[in-house]
Each structure stands twice: as C-alpha cells, then as structure tokens.
Design a protein around this motif. Sequence first.
Motif, PDB file in Angstrom:
ATOM      1  N   ALA A  23       0.842  -1.194   0.000  1.00 27.20           N
ATOM      2  CA  ALA A  23       0.000   0.000   0.000  1.00 27.20           C
ATOM      3  C   ALA A  23       0.881   1.249   0.000  1.00 27.20           C
ATOM      4  CB  ALA A  23      -0.909  -0.004   1.212  1.00 27.20           C
ATOM      5  N   GLU A  24       0.408   2.253  -0.699  1.00 28.38           N
ATOM      6  CA  GLU A  24       1.139   3.513  -0.726  1.00 28.38           C
ATOM      7  C   GLU A  24       1.171   4.110   0.684  1.00 28.38           C
ATOM      8  OE1 GLU A  24       2.716   5.208  -3.084  1.00 28.38           O
ATOM      9  OE2 GLU A  24       2.442   3.577  -4.512  1.00 28.38           O
ATOM     10  N   PRO A  25       2.327   4.591   1.139  1.00 23.01           N
ATOM     11  CA  PRO A  25       2.374   5.212   2.474  1.00 23.01           C
ATOM     12  C   PRO A  25       1.440   6.410   2.533  1.00 23.01           C
ATOM     13  CG  PRO A  25       4.365   5.715   1.214  1.00 23.01           C
ATOM     14  CD  PRO A  25       3.615   4.677   0.437  1.00 23.01           C
ATOM     15  N   GLU A  26       0.803   6.567   3.712  1.00 21.63           N
ATOM     16  CA  GLU A  26      -0.155   7.663   3.886  1.00 21.63           C
ATOM     17  C   GLU A  26       0.577   9.000   3.852  1.00 21.63           C
ATOM     18  OE1 GLU A  26      -2.275   8.189   7.738  1.00 21.63           O
ATOM     19  OE2 GLU A  26      -4.030   7.604   6.565  1.00 21.63           O
ATOM     20  N   ALA A  27       0.086   9.899   3.031  1.00 20.06           N
ATOM     21  CA  ALA A  27       0.721  11.213   2.920  1.00 20.06           C
ATOM     22  C   ALA A  27       0.589  11.963   4.237  1.00 20.06           C
ATOM     23  CB  ALA A  27       0.067  12.011   1.793  1.00 20.06           C
ATOM     24  N   GLN A  28       1.644  12.650   4.631  1.00 27.23           N
ATOM     25  CA  GLN A  28       1.622  13.420   5.868  1.00 27.23           C
ATOM     26  C   GLN A  28       1.586  14.908   5.558  1.00 27.23           C
ATOM     27  OE1 GLN A  28       5.074  11.750   7.984  1.00 27.23           O
ATOM     28  NE2 GLN A  28       3.626  10.648   9.271  1.00 27.23           N
ATOM     29  N   ALA A  29       1.041  15.655   6.508  1.00 27.64           N
ATOM     30  CA  ALA A  29       0.894  17.094   6.323  1.00 27.64           C
ATOM     31  C   ALA A  29       1.295  17.811   7.608  1.00 27.64           C
ATOM     32  CB  ALA A  29      -0.547  17.423   5.928  1.00 27.64           C
ATOM     33  N   MET A  30       1.308  19.124   7.559  1.00 24.51           N
ATOM     34  CA  MET A  30       1.716  19.940   8.697  1.00 24.51           C
ATOM     35  C   MET A  30       0.610  20.002   9.751  1.00 24.51           C
ATOM     36  SD  MET A  30       2.922  23.926   8.586  1.00 24.51           S
ATOM     37  CE  MET A  30       1.274  24.514   8.139  1.00 24.51           C
ATOM     38  N   ARG A  31       1.018  19.963  11.012  1.00 23.34           N
ATOM     39  CA  ARG A  31       0.076  20.127  12.123  1.00 23.34           C
ATOM     40  C   ARG A  31       0.543  21.303  12.987  1.00 23.34           C
ATOM     41  NH1 ARG A  31      -3.257  16.353  14.949  1.00 23.34           N
ATOM     42  NH2 ARG A  31      -2.172  14.649  13.875  1.00 23.34           N
ATOM     43  N   THR A  32      -0.367  22.186  13.328  1.00 21.47           N
ATOM     44  CA  THR A  32      -0.067  23.307  14.217  1.00 21.47           C
ATOM     45  C   THR A  32      -0.790  23.086  15.535  1.00 21.47           C
ATOM     46  OG1 THR A  32       0.166  24.834  12.351  1.00 21.47           O
ATOM     47  CG2 THR A  32      -0.195  25.811  14.524  1.00 21.47           C
ATOM     48  N   ILE A  33      -0.042  23.130  16.630  1.00 24.72           N
ATOM     49  CA  ILE A  33      -0.632  22.973  17.962  1.00 24.72           C
ATOM     50  C   ILE A  33      -0.524  24.303  18.684  1.00 24.72           C
ATOM     51  CG2 ILE A  33      -0.576  21.735  20.140  1.00 24.72           C
ATOM     52  CD1 ILE A  33       1.291  20.135  17.418  1.00 24.72           C
ATOM     53  N   VAL A  34      -1.667  24.829  19.112  1.00 20.36           N
ATOM     54  CA  VAL A  34      -1.710  26.087  19.861  1.00 20.36           C
ATOM     55  C   VAL A  34      -2.105  25.755  21.298  1.00 20.36           C
ATOM     56  CG1 VAL A  34      -2.846  28.328  20.104  1.00 20.36           C
ATOM     57  CG2 VAL A  34      -2.266  27.452  17.826  1.00 20.36           C
ATOM     58  N   LEU A  35      -1.180  26.022  22.227  1.00 19.13           N
ATOM     59  CA  LEU A  35      -1.407  25.731  23.636  1.00 19.13           C
ATOM     60  C   LEU A  35      -1.712  27.036  24.366  1.00 19.13           C
ATOM     61  CD1 LEU A  35       1.663  23.897  23.017  1.00 19.13           C
ATOM     62  CD2 LEU A  35       0.189  22.602  24.537  1.00 19.13           C
ATOM     63  N   VAL A  36      -2.856  27.075  25.021  1.00 20.75           N
ATOM     64  CA  VAL A  36      -3.292  28.280  25.730  1.00 20.75           C
ATOM     65  C   VAL A  36      -3.294  27.984  27.225  1.00 20.75           C
ATOM     66  CG1 VAL A  36      -5.098  30.019  25.954  1.00 20.75           C
ATOM     67  CG2 VAL A  36      -4.781  28.805  23.774  1.00 20.75           C
ATOM     68  N   ARG A  37      -2.568  28.780  27.984  1.00 24.25           N
ATOM     69  CA  ARG A  37      -2.626  28.604  29.434  1.00 24.25           C
ATOM     70  C   ARG A  37      -3.919  29.242  29.946  1.00 24.25           C
ATOM     71  NH1 ARG A  37       1.135  30.802  34.481  1.00 24.25           N
ATOM     72  NH2 ARG A  37       0.195  29.370  35.999  1.00 24.25           N
ATOM     73  N   HIS A  38      -4.479  28.642  30.972  1.00 24.65           N
ATOM     74  CA  HIS A  38      -5.698  29.183  31.594  1.00 24.65           C
ATOM     75  C   HIS A  38      -5.444  30.571  32.162  1.00 24.65           C
ATOM     76  CE1 HIS A  38      -3.832  28.573  35.488  1.00 24.65           C
ATOM     77  NE2 HIS A  38      -3.453  27.382  35.048  1.00 24.65           N
ATOM     78  N   GLY A  39      -6.512  31.280  32.468  1.00 24.77           N
ATOM     79  CA  GLY A  39      -6.397  32.608  33.056  1.00 24.77           C
ATOM     80  C   GLY A  39      -6.083  32.558  34.549  1.00 24.77           C
ATOM     81  N   ASN A  40      -5.937  33.719  35.123  1.00 33.51           N
ATOM     82  CA  ASN A  40      -5.610  33.871  36.542  1.00 33.51           C
ATOM     83  C   ASN A  40      -6.683  33.241  37.427  1.00 33.51           C
ATOM     84  OD1 ASN A  40      -6.009  35.797  39.132  1.00 33.51           O
ATOM     85  ND2 ASN A  40      -3.850  35.690  38.607  1.00 33.51           N
ATOM     86  N   TYR A  41      -6.264  32.743  38.564  1.00 35.10           N
ATOM     87  CA  TYR A  41      -7.192  32.180  39.550  1.00 35.10           C
ATOM     88  C   TYR A  41      -6.637  32.438  40.944  1.00 35.10           C
ATOM     89  CZ  TYR A  41      -3.854  28.364  40.147  1.00 35.10           C
ATOM     90  OH  TYR A  41      -2.719  27.634  40.409  1.00 35.10           O
ATOM     91  N   GLU A  42      -7.484  32.302  41.939  1.00 30.67           N
ATOM     92  CA  GLU A  42      -7.055  32.478  43.325  1.00 30.67           C
ATOM     93  C   GLU A  42      -7.099  31.120  44.016  1.00 30.67           C
ATOM     94  OE1 GLU A  42      -9.430  35.489  45.110  1.00 30.67           O
ATOM     95  OE2 GLU A  42      -8.813  37.043  43.682  1.00 30.67           O
ATOM     96  N   ALA A  43      -5.971  30.737  44.603  1.00 27.38           N
ATOM     97  CA  ALA A  43      -5.887  29.432  45.264  1.00 27.38           C
ATOM     98  C   ALA A  43      -6.945  29.319  46.366  1.00 27.38           C
ATOM     99  CB  ALA A  43      -4.495  29.239  45.842  1.00 27.38           C
ATOM    100  N   ASP A  44      -7.513  28.150  46.493  1.00 24.78           N
ATOM    101  CA  ASP A  44      -8.533  27.902  47.516  1.00 24.78           C
ATOM    102  C   ASP A  44      -8.342  26.484  48.040  1.00 24.78           C
ATOM    103  OD1 ASP A  44     -10.745  27.513  49.087  1.00 24.78           O
ATOM    104  OD2 ASP A  44     -12.176  28.373  47.669  1.00 24.78           O
ATOM    105  N   PRO A  45      -7.734  26.350  49.240  1.00 25.84           N
ATOM    106  CA  PRO A  45      -7.461  25.014  49.788  1.00 25.84           C
ATOM    107  C   PRO A  45      -8.732  24.215  50.084  1.00 25.84           C
ATOM    108  CG  PRO A  45      -7.019  26.724  51.419  1.00 25.84           C
ATOM    109  CD  PRO A  45      -7.251  27.423  50.137  1.00 25.84           C
ATOM    110  N   ALA A  46      -9.886  24.881  50.116  1.00 23.91           N
ATOM    111  CA  ALA A  46     -11.139  24.177  50.392  1.00 23.91           C
ATOM    112  C   ALA A  46     -11.627  23.385  49.185  1.00 23.91           C
ATOM    113  CB  ALA A  46     -12.214  25.174  50.833  1.00 23.91           C
TER     114      ALA A  46
END
Length: 244
Positions: A24-47
């Motif tokens: 079988a012909e090898p599957e053609a590959q293409a470019m992948r872009t991964i965008v990682l977004v960090r979450h926004g600010n938060y206030e710690a709450d031990p509860a």
Amino acid sequence: MNRLLLALGCGLLSFAISAPAPAAEPEAQAMRTIVLVRHGNYEADPAIAEKIGPPLSPIGVAQARLAGAALMGLPVHFDHLYASPMQRARNTAAVIASDFPGRKFEVIEDLAECTPPTRRTEATKDENPADLIACKDKLDRVFARFFKPASAGDQADMLVCHGNVIRYMVTRALGVDTTAWLEMSVGHASITTIRVEADGRFKVIAAGDAGHIPPNMRTGTTGDPARSLAIPLLLELPEAESAH
C-alpha cells in the motif's frame, strides 16, 4: 504443443494467485499546528479539591476574553479544540468558545496540571517521586498523541491547559532535557504555538506570547505582581476650608 500451452497457462495462473499484493502507498503526511493556551488567573482555595481546582478570578476571565479574541483573529482554522478537566482551564475554554460559535471543547484527562521531574530539585523536594514520574509518563502520552504530522491535510489543534504542561511540551519539541522545563515561565492566558512539519520536524513559533494582554493585566510569570479588577478605594479628600 497444446500440453505445453496448458502447462504454461497453469503456471502463470499459479504465479498470479501466489504473488504478493503490491504494498500500500504510504499515507501522505501534512503539517500540524498545535496552539497551547494557558488558563487565566485564579485564586488558590485550599477548600477545593486539588484535582478540580478553583475557578477563574475576575481578571482571569478578562484575560481569557482577550485570548479568545486573539485566537479568533489568527489566520487558521482550528480542526479540534481540547481542554484540561480542571476548573480554571474549563472556564478559560468556555470563555474562548464564545468567540467560536457552535464549537465545543473536548475534555482530555491527560491535560490536567501535574509536576514532572525537574533538575531544580529544591522545587520538588516535597513531591512524591512516584508522582513526578507518573506526571512525566502522562505528558509523554500527550506529546505522542498530538505532536505528530497530520494525516489528512494541514491541521490545527487548540489545547487549553496549564503552565507545567505547556513548558514540558516546549522542551520536548526543542529536543532538550525535559527536566529544564522549570527554567521557563509562561503567563496566564498566554499562547504558545508549535508546528510539526510534514516530515516530523518541530518548530516552536511562539512560547508564552502575551502580546494580546495589556501589561497591567499580565499575571502568572515569574516576577508578576498580584493584580485585580476590583475598584480601588477612593482617597480621602481633605475637608474644604470654612468660608470666611
């Protein structure tokens, strides 16, 4: 002569039946872009259970809205949207989703925050070594799943997750010692972009980009002061002098 032809025909037929099928012909590959977004600010709450974690703070919501506007303005179509199961990441994804009508984020358990091994052992001296290894194994699964060429044309994926997750992925993409991840700092609602070329090479396009957030609203990187959207108290004005 007839017998010769019959034998030759049978031989050719036998060869055709026993000959292996063409590869079988090898599957053609293409470019992948991964965008990682960090979450926004938060206030710690031990509860709140650590596995879930606290929700976004008001300034964290504002940061997420700015990130959503920046992401919506990128010249790319996101084929898949993913988010960590932790509350601050899910809140961030929900805010970003308002800029992508009709789209939903898929929750990926392996995107949850954790602490992988680091060469700065003083920072992890109170951590269970088994937990550090388990975190590394989990993040390696994430890398293996997402950081590979696309198979059906160019593709872009968005992952809303956490600072440790993002920094570890950057070290993997750069091919450096992954225990160096703690030498990097990425702010709340920042955007990190990594491209996987069709031939499997990695390109870190941006790491912790926070240009969409005004300087007085940036939090989460080393040295950032605490900030708030609360209205400050009014200064007391001196009493007016009595009229003479």
